[in-house]
Design an enzyme around this catalytic site. Structure first.
Site, PDB file in Angstrom:
ATOM      1  N   HIS A 186       5.721  -7.445   3.837  1.00  0.00           N
ATOM      2  CA  HIS A 186       6.798  -6.495   3.506  1.00  0.00           C
ATOM      3  C   HIS A 186       8.114  -7.172   3.110  1.00  0.00           C
ATOM      4  CE1 HIS A 186       4.920  -2.663   4.903  1.00  0.00           C
ATOM      5  NE2 HIS A 186       4.141  -3.518   5.519  1.00  0.00           N
ATOM      6  N   GLU A 204      10.592  -5.831   1.713  1.00  0.00           N
ATOM      7  CA  GLU A 204      11.733  -4.922   1.899  1.00  0.00           C
ATOM      8  C   GLU A 204      12.328  -5.017   3.302  1.00  0.00           C
ATOM      9  OE1 GLU A 204       8.677  -4.127   2.230  1.00  0.00           O
ATOM     10  OE2 GLU A 204       8.336  -2.281   3.345  1.00  0.00           O
ATOM     11  N   CYS A 261       1.859  -3.274   0.959  1.00  0.00           N
ATOM     12  CA  CYS A 261       0.998  -2.827   2.055  1.00  0.00           C
ATOM     13  C   CYS A 261       0.172  -1.603   1.635  1.00  0.00           C
ATOM     14  CB  CYS A 261       1.856  -2.554   3.299  1.00  0.00           C
ATOM     15  SG  CYS A 261       0.898  -2.455   4.824  1.00  0.00           S
TER      16      CYS A 261
END
Lengths: 233, 86
Positions: free
Chosen positions: A195, A197, A86
């Site tokens: 994302h 994560e 991002c």
């Protein structure tokens, strides 16, 4: 044990989540600071999401000029795995480690949803643990995620297999060719808007057919870096 | 003190969602004689004095930092001398 540094910039939001993802994947997370000139001996680097410097000037532009970025650029040139998520992807384009740029979403709005992607290249330092053609779901949340580049650059990225992640379903932000993430020619530097994560632990990820918030499709991104480092050792 | 003004615009061929949003609001207000709006940036750089070296430095910064050539163009760089009575 493999150590992966996560750099915190003023305005980073997902640095702790990235550290957690590194830990869940089986490596040691190391917190790094933007104002330092030391990578503290880490084996790989994550530039996390957020809104560094309040997105002033351009998203990621001021962060890309941080002291530690000189070392990141040098390490990337030597082949160290570097992942930009991002805002981190925006920094990588601003630092010229990746081509193209990210502009405001074509519909003008911020978008936050679980996003289906296809992993188009499973040979990069950050995708080698995905099966060929893998379709994954990880969160997407951005206001300026429209990937653009001139026609020659897009053709080169496509021709060289450097489109690493592609949006499936409705294009969320106007990105050309539905591009969600790309790599450099060597495959050690990867940037993507969604994302991984945030999809690394059951109970805290996207919904799956099996159960709510059960998705862990992002974990293989971090496991890939570890595998590439072990293979190189 | 003199000011060097740098103006940066999104590339003409790229969608400018900010300008598009403003144009949409104008249409909703019933203003029909404006067909489009594009939004860019203006940097006012204050310098001690304008020399060739300073101008060259600001020109380089305009290309390398104030703008990103992938998505934007530097459309003008102009020098505004300090007001005589300042």
């Amino acid at each position: 044990m493999t150590s992966i540094g996560v750099i915190t910039f003023p305005g980073s939001l997902d640095d702790r989540d990235a550290q957690r993802a590194v830990r869940l994947a089986g490596a040691t997370p190391v917190a790094l600071w933007h104002g330092s000139h030391s990578l503290e001996g880490v084996d790989a680097i994550v530039l996390p999401g957020g809104f560094s410097y309040g997105d002033y000037l351009r998203c990621g532009a001021i962060a890309s000029l941080s002291p530690i970025m000189a070392e990141v650029i040098e390490a990337a040139a030597k082949g160290m795995p570097v992942l930009g998520i991002c805002n981190g992807f925006q920094m990588l384009t601003e630092a010229h480690l990746l081509e193209g740029g990210l502009i405001r979403n074509d519909h003008g709005g911020f978008i936050c949803r679980d996003q289906k992607l296809r992993v188009e290249n499973t040979s990069t330092a950050w995708t080698n643990q995905f099966p060929t053609g893998a379709e994954i779901t990880i969160p997407l949340k951005n206001g300026e995620g429209g990937f653009i580049a001139d026609a020659a650059t897009i053709a080169r990225l496509e021709g060289e297999g450097r489109v690493v992640f592609r949006y499936l379903g409705v294009n969320p932000n106007g990105s050309l060719n539905d591009i969600a993430g790309i790599s450099n020619a060597r495959g050690n530097v990867v940037g993507l808007m969604p994302h991984p994560e945030h999809a690394t632990e059951e109970g805290f990820g996207p919904d799956t057919a099996l159960a709510m918030r059960n998705g862990t499709d992002g974990l293989a991104v971090f496991a890939s870096a570890i595998a590439s480092l072990v293979a190189a050792a | 003190m003199p000011v060097i003004v740098v103006e940066v615009m999104p590339k003409p061929e790229l969608l400018d969602p900010q300008g598009k949003a403003v144009a949409g609001a104008l249409h909703r207000l019933g203003i029909s004689d404006i067909s489009g709006v594009r939004i860019g940036k203006r940097f006012e750089v204050t310098v001690d004095e304008v020399t060739d070296a300073v101008l060259a430095e600001v020109t380089k910064l305009a290309d390398d930092m104030f703008s990103n050539s992938v998505i934007e163009d530097v459309v003008s760089i102009s020098v505004h001398p300090a007001p005589a009575s300042a």
